[in-house]
Motif scaffolding. Structure first.
Motif, short mmCIF file in Angstrom:
data_model
loop_
_atom_site.label_atom_id
_atom_site.label_comp_id
_atom_site.label_asym_id
_atom_site.label_seq_id
_atom_site.Cartn_x
_atom_site.Cartn_y
_atom_site.Cartn_z
N ALA A 100 71.35 -7.33 -10.90
CA ALA A 100 70.78 -7.32 -12.32
C ALA A 100 69.55 -8.21 -12.84
O ALA A 100 69.77 -9.31 -12.49
N GLY A 101 68.32 -7.85 -13.12
CA GLY A 101 67.34 -8.53 -13.54
C GLY A 101 66.69 -8.95 -12.34
O GLY A 101 65.72 -10.07 -12.67
N THR A 102 66.75 -8.79 -11.25
CA THR A 102 66.17 -9.19 -9.93
C THR A 102 65.54 -8.13 -8.95
O THR A 102 66.19 -7.09 -9.09
N ALA A 103 64.51 -8.37 -8.26
CA ALA A 103 64.18 -7.22 -7.34
C ALA A 103 64.98 -7.34 -6.35
O ALA A 103 65.73 -8.40 -5.93
N PRO A 104 65.45 -6.01 -5.75
CA PRO A 104 66.35 -5.98 -4.53
C PRO A 104 65.72 -6.81 -3.46
O PRO A 104 64.62 -6.86 -3.07
N LEU A 105 66.83 -7.26 -2.52
CA LEU A 105 66.65 -7.82 -1.35
C LEU A 105 66.89 -7.18 -0.25
O LEU A 105 67.92 -6.31 -0.44
N ASP A 106 66.22 -7.21 0.81
CA ASP A 106 66.54 -6.05 1.92
C ASP A 106 66.68 -7.14 3.27
O ASP A 106 65.89 -6.92 4.17
N PRO A 107 67.85 -7.78 3.36
CA PRO A 107 67.89 -8.67 4.70
C PRO A 107 68.34 -8.07 5.80
O PRO A 107 68.78 -6.71 5.87
N ALA A 108 67.88 -8.38 7.04
CA ALA A 108 68.07 -8.05 8.20
C ALA A 108 69.19 -8.68 9.09
O ALA A 108 69.39 -9.66 8.37
N GLY A 109 69.35 -8.30 10.20
CA GLY A 109 70.38 -8.78 11.18
C GLY A 109 70.27 -10.26 11.29
O GLY A 109 69.11 -10.49 11.59
N GLY A 110 71.19 -11.20 11.13
CA GLY A 110 70.93 -12.75 11.23
C GLY A 110 70.48 -13.29 10.09
O GLY A 110 70.33 -14.45 10.14
N GLU A 111 70.25 -12.70 8.91
CA GLU A 111 69.77 -13.28 7.92
C GLU A 111 71.11 -13.69 6.81
O GLU A 111 71.88 -12.70 6.50
N LEU A 112 70.90 -14.30 5.99
CA LEU A 112 72.12 -14.76 4.97
C LEU A 112 71.38 -14.95 3.59
O LEU A 112 70.13 -15.19 3.29
N VAL A 113 72.21 -14.39 2.46
CA VAL A 113 71.78 -14.34 1.19
C VAL A 113 72.75 -15.10 0.40
O VAL A 113 74.03 -14.80 0.55
N LEU A 114 72.40 -16.23 -0.34
CA LEU A 114 73.25 -16.93 -1.44
C LEU A 114 72.98 -16.51 -2.67
O LEU A 114 71.74 -16.55 -3.07
N LEU A 115 74.15 -16.18 -3.31
CA LEU A 115 73.63 -15.62 -4.94
C LEU A 115 74.29 -16.61 -5.72
O LEU A 115 75.83 -17.20 -5.41
N PRO A 116 74.03 -17.18 -6.94
CA PRO A 116 74.74 -17.75 -7.92
C PRO A 116 76.21 -17.33 -8.22
O PRO A 116 76.23 -16.06 -8.30
N ALA A 117 77.09 -18.01 -8.41
CA ALA A 117 78.35 -17.68 -9.08
C ALA A 117 78.32 -16.69 -9.88
O ALA A 117 77.54 -16.56 -10.91
N ALA A 118 79.28 -15.68 -9.98
CA ALA A 118 79.58 -14.49 -11.20
C ALA A 118 78.27 -13.67 -11.35
O ALA A 118 77.98 -13.07 -12.20
#
Length: 66
Positions: free
Chosen positions: A23-41
């Motif tokens: 919510a409130g952000t543009a979607p991310l489209d990670p590909a194989g081998g990529e890592l996504v870190l999101l803030p808590a909650a």
């Protein structure tokens, strides 16, 4: 949730690709081998970009957090 119990969310894409929408952000489209870190909650949704092309631990499409 206080700062002591709050934990960040980590997603690692094994193969293919997926879409991570929070919510409130543009979607991310990670590909194989990529890592996504999101803030808590942070409520977010994970879905495959192409059926059968994404690999991650969990169900095919998940709403996570919050």
């Amino acid at each position: 949730m206080d700062a002591v119990t709050a934990r960040a969310v980590l997603h690692y894409v094994l193969d293919g690709g997926c879409r991570i929408a929070a919510a409130g952000t543009a979607p991310l489209d990670p590909a194989g081998g990529e890592l996504v870190l999101l803030p808590a909650a942070t409520r977010h949704r994970i879905s495959p970009l192409q059926i059968g092309r994404a690999s991650w631990r969990g169900r095919g499409e998940d709403t996570v957090g919050g």
